[in-house]
Design a protein around this motif. Structure first.
Motif, mmCIF file in Angstrom:
data_model
loop_
_atom_site.group_PDB
_atom_site.id
_atom_site.type_symbol
_atom_site.label_atom_id
_atom_site.label_comp_id
_atom_site.label_asym_id
_atom_site.label_seq_id
_atom_site.Cartn_x
_atom_site.Cartn_y
_atom_site.Cartn_z
ATOM 1 N N LEU A 36 0.797 -1.294 0.023
ATOM 2 C CA LEU A 36 0.090 -0.160 -0.078
ATOM 3 C C LEU A 36 1.010 1.289 0.051
ATOM 4 N N ASP A 81 2.450 1.935 -3.400
ATOM 5 C CA ASP A 81 1.403 2.313 -4.458
ATOM 6 C C ASP A 81 1.189 3.772 -3.958
ATOM 7 N N LEU A 138 -6.783 3.397 -3.033
ATOM 8 C CA LEU A 138 -5.989 2.512 -2.374
ATOM 9 C C LEU A 138 -5.987 2.233 -0.812
#
Length: 942
Positions: free
Chosen positions: A699, A702, A718
């Motif tokens: 996470l 990204d 996300l």
């Protein structure tokens, strides 16, 4: 004895004072007060003073009213950038600015005063305008603070400050010195309501109903028309226009040299029109008689003389490439005083610029019989005259896109006036700017094509405004010959005066007090001068902020790393900034440009008072809180128009509650966790905990990428996916049993605590730029390591960096089959629950049927206790089979070689952990709990 024990008291149940109910409207002002008390902005600047800088230059909003949702969207996006780059370790000075001059402020103040500019002196009005602008600067400043904007609000830049006004004039002087500035008679957008010239950026295109007429221009050549290859017969050119009043200034009719034109015999006479338009015109006008007599090339008719339709003068046939066959007749009426293309082609043919209109759009004596009529009244009069004379072939009303004044929303006209301009093609500025566009990062990428298209077609920049409130064009005119005293040294002297006394000195002092004693006219050597009365375009003022702000001693730098504004600024601030910067410094003032869309209502309509669909930022903040408004700003793709309604904000609020619930769960389970004492080494973590750590690192990777790409909507998605799917639905659900029922200092529990601590540690940092108030509140309850004890605010933290040890791609891949199995198992359990065979999943025993050796070995390598935890059941059995039994639950598409049977768990229910175990009652002292719980209780007593 057991029935006397309250086992609930023996569990490690969550404990935290962090409330589930956010109460943001009440809590956020307290956090704002805290930030002000600790002087957060200066504290962050001090922390990072030796670090590289990141400069986001603030485009100044107008100081003429409360902020609207467009302002809130814009400043929120900027604040996310500022906070992210600050946490990334950059020194990020953010100087907010306000555009304090120009028509927006003047218009609102005149409305408030209830007077016109003819009822008050300019000096008196300027005093009031200064006070008015400062009033709204202070109002907007507080409104931006309430949004949680991190900025140097104690030292903003204001375009009415003497130092800024001086920088405007110095920029003007530099452009004068380099030959960019000239005065000339050219057609410009003119608002007859506001009585001023307008720049391209001040024009909006709206639907407008206009008269559409087709009029005859008879051939009036003195030489035989046979010389042009025409039959010796009387005929007319058919000309189309939607502005009949501009026919007063007509000097020519333009044809495209490459078009084929036809002479057509009709009941309205013999008419000349483009061949490609014949079918359209025949149907449009409804000709009954229609015979094509001859064809000829447009180029063969150049210089043919035509009769003006209602004045005793001739018009000449000219050639122009801009004549199109998309509309009209292929014969275009030319009035150099009323259009840019008309003006340019008029220069080629050396035509006079006829301008019979005053600043109110009323015809002067030059308008002849139409003297005293405004343009709209003249339209009707001209159409009537054309009808009477037989020159009108067809008339109708059409609705089309037409330029309107951005301020008063009234239609504008093109009117040739004597104005000051910046020459866009001087020293190949236009071409150099277009080439330079490629070196800038445009977000979204389509911004590059948009700015190039606008640069390619823009005319010279009209800098003059006929208004009261603004920075004057500091030019003097000779009282004897009228020549302009356009000298660099003189203008720079005025700039120095402005820096000391402000721009009002121009209006207060006499010419002799402003000019140097030795000033002489460059043409006639006269010594008598008068001042220019026009002010500079307000877009010039904001456009040179790169000189006034970025190059000032404010801890900033030139060029800026980023400009971030609405997409309309491609034709506004971005363009005026780059043109002035290229003219002065031969480079762009920005390295990257990010644009966002407009705010519309839930149905996609523009917000307006008449529709009653206007929502103010304060309404949203008062009901939901600023953090919810900020999350709304990134909940959709903000590069397009952003929809808002109460229902949409409610949905965002629901997402926020899920995020907040994640934080509350984690905080509650860290009540006895000291990170300096209890954190486990990575190698001691349980496999499922390593998976969760890898997921949060994934996470983070990204999210950091999305932040760098300014893809904040992706950041939002996300985090939502992680909190709702990976955390709430999977991991946090799985580790509850360990956190609540295991011995408090057990490796199993500390492993889970270590990981949820790291998860919230990362979430806090990636949340902080998005919802700064909530992140600050969580930080208050978060167990801190000793090295962070002195960080009184969450915003003093650095952004997390990806830990490559924790981000184990092979580990994540290895867990893939388990999550597919879990999906199948959860559906199987739900089916049994719906059929009332079991209640809670802990009542279930799972029998796995595996028809694949690799999958079988995969499952057998897992600890059964781990599988029971993952599937939230009390028992798991694994059977290797050749064929999946038909009575088992399966999903052939997802896992063709896997089936599961859900049975009732064997053993008894433990009254402490609620698992069904065969060892419940093995200890006679605790006959209703399992051995694991007995051990945990005994260990907790130590």
């Amino acid at each position: 004895m057991s029935n006397k024990i309250d086992y609930k008291q023996t569990l490690n149940l969550p404990q935290t004072e962090f409330p589930m109910k956010a109460s943001l409207p009440q809590k956020e002002p307290q956090i704002l007060k805290f930030w002000e008390e600790i002087n957060l902005y200066e504290k962050l600047r001090e922390l990072r003073k030796a670090n590289p800088r990141y400069i986001l230059h603030d485009g100044p909003p107008y100081a003429n009213g409360d902020i609207h949702l467009g302002h809130a969207l814009n400043k929120t996006l900027k604040d996310i950038v500022v906070r992210f780059y600050t946490m990334k370790g950059f020194d990020v000075p953010f100087i907010p600015g306000w555009d304090c001059h120009g028509l927006p402020v003047e218009h609102q103040l005149f409305k408030e005063l209830g007077i016109t500019k003819h009822e008050i002196s300019q000096v008196e009005f300027r005093k009031k305008a200064h006070q008015y602008a400062l009033r709204y600067v202070n109002i907007q400043k507080e409104e931006f603070k309430r949004l949680g904007i991190l900025a140097d609000f104690f030292h903003p830049y204001l375009t009415l400050e003497p130092c800024y006004e001086a920088a405007i004039i110095r920029s003007f002087a530099k452009l004068v010195e380099k030959g960019f500035i000239y005065k000339g008679v050219k057609p410009v957008n003119w608002c007859i309501n506001c009585e001023t010239a307008l720049a391209e950026a001040e024009v909006e295109y709206e639907n407008h109903t206009s008269p559409s007429i087709y009029v005859k221009f008879e051939v009036g050549s003195k030489e035989p028309i046979t010389n042009y290859g025409l039959p010796d017969t009387k005929f007319s050119f058919l000309v189309w226009t939607t502005t009949p009043w501009t026919l007063v200034s007509n000097v020519a009719v333009a044809l495209n040299p490459e078009f084929v034109y036809c002479l057509v015999d009709t009941e309205k006479g013999i008419l000349l029109m483009a061949k490609n338009r014949i079918n359209f015109l025949r149907e449009k006008i409804g000709f009954e008689k229609f015979e094509v007599l001859t064809e000829l090339k447009g180029s063969s008719l150049e210089r043919l003389s035509l009769k003006h339709p209602f004045f005793e003068r001739n018009a000449e046939v000219i050639l122009a490439d801009f004549v199109s066959h998309e509309e009209g007749t292929g014969c275009v009426h030319i009035a150099p005083g009323h259009g840019e293309e008309d003006y340019q082609v008029g220069k080629i043919y050396n035509f006079p610029v006829i301008m019979p209109l005053d600043e109110h759009g009323v015809f002067t004596k030059e308008g002849g019989k139409f003297c005293g009529l405004d343009v709209y009244s003249a339209n009707r009069k001209i159409i009537e005259e054309l009808k009477e004379s037989g020159k009108l072939v067809w008339e109708e009303k059409i609705e089309h896109s037409y330029p309107h004044c951005w301020r008063c929303k009234k239609p504008v006209i093109f009117r040739a006036t004597n104005q000051w301009f910046m020459k866009v093609d001087h020293t190949s500025l236009r071409n150099r700017a277009i080439e330079k566009v490629k070196t800038v990062r445009w977000v979204p990428a389509m911004g590059e094509n948009r700015i190039v298209g606008m640069l390619q077609t823009r005319p010279d920049w009209c800098l003059s405004r006929q208004r009261y409130w603004g920075v004057p064009i500091t030019v003097f005119y000779c009282g004897d010959c009228g020549e302009a005293l356009l000298e660099y040294a003189v203008i720079m002297r005025i700039a120095d005066l402005f820096e000391k006394e402000g721009a009002d000195v121009w209006f207060r002092k006499e010419v002799k007090e402003l000019l140097p004693p030795q000033a002489k006219c460059p043409k006639c050597k006269g010594e008598s001068f008068r001042k220019e009365t026009d002010i500079l375009d307000v877009w010039f003022e904001s456009g040179v902020s790169h000189q006034a702000v970025l190059k000032s001693e404010r801890g900033l730098s030139f060029p800026a790393d980023l400009y971030l504004e609405g997409s309309d600024q491609h034709r506004g601030w971005f363009q005026t900034s780059l043109l002035t910067s290229m003219g002065i410094a031969e480079t762009f003032p920005f390295k990257a440009v990010l644009t966002h869309g407009f705010v519309v209502d839930g149905e996609g309509r523009k917000m307006s008072k008449s529709l009653g669909n206007v929502i103010s930022p304060q309404e949203v903040i008062d009901k939901f809180g600023a953090d919810i408004l900020r999350l709304w700003a990134i909940s959709s793709d903000f590069t397009e128009d952003m929809k808002i309604s109460e229902e949409i904000v409610e949905r965002v609020s629901g997402v926020y509650r899920k995020w907040r619930n994640t934080a509350k769960f984690i905080l509650g389970n860290l009540f006895d966790f000291d990170p300096d004492r209890d954190k486990l080494d990575y190698n001691l973590l349980l496999p499922i905990d390593k998976w969760a750590l890898a997921k949060v690192e994934e996470l983070l990777k990204d999210v950091l990428s999305a932040y760098r790409d300014f893809d904040f909507h992706r950041v939002y998605r996300l985090i939502y996916q992680f909190c709702v799917m990976e955390m709430s639905s999977i991991y946090l659900d799985i580790v509850k049993d360990r956190l609540y029922t295991f011995y408090k200092d057990s490796r199993e529990r500390r492993s889970a605590q270590t990981v949820i601590y790291e998860i919230l540690n990362i979430l806090l940092r990636i949340w902080a730029p998005l919802m700064p108030f909530t992140a600050e509140e969580i930080w208050k309850y978060f167990p801190r390591e000793n090295k962070l004890k002195d960080f009184v605010s969450v915003h003093m933290l650095s952004m997390s960096e990806v830990n490559n040890l924790w981000l184990d791609d092979s580990l994540l891949e290895s867990w893939g089959p388990i999550w597919k199995m879990r999906d199948v198992v959860m559906r199987a359990i739900e089916k049994e629950r719906m059929e009332k065979i079991i209640g809670d999943s802990l009542e279930a025993s799972l029998v796995f049927y595996v028809a694949e050796e690799k999958m079988y070995r995969y499952l057998k390598n897992k600890e059964l206790a781990e599988l029971m935890e993952i599937f939230l059941v009390s028992e798991v059995k694994i059977n290797r089979v050749d064929k999946i039994p038909p009575e088992s639950f399966r999903d052939e598409e997802l896992l063709p070689n896997f089936g599961v049977e859900v049975r009732e768990a064997s053993g008894s229910k433990c009254q402490r952990c609620w698992n069904y175990r065969i060892d419940v009652g093995n200890n006679p002292e605790y006959p209703d709990i399992c051995v694991r719980c007995v051990r945990a209780m005994e260990m907790n007593k130590r």
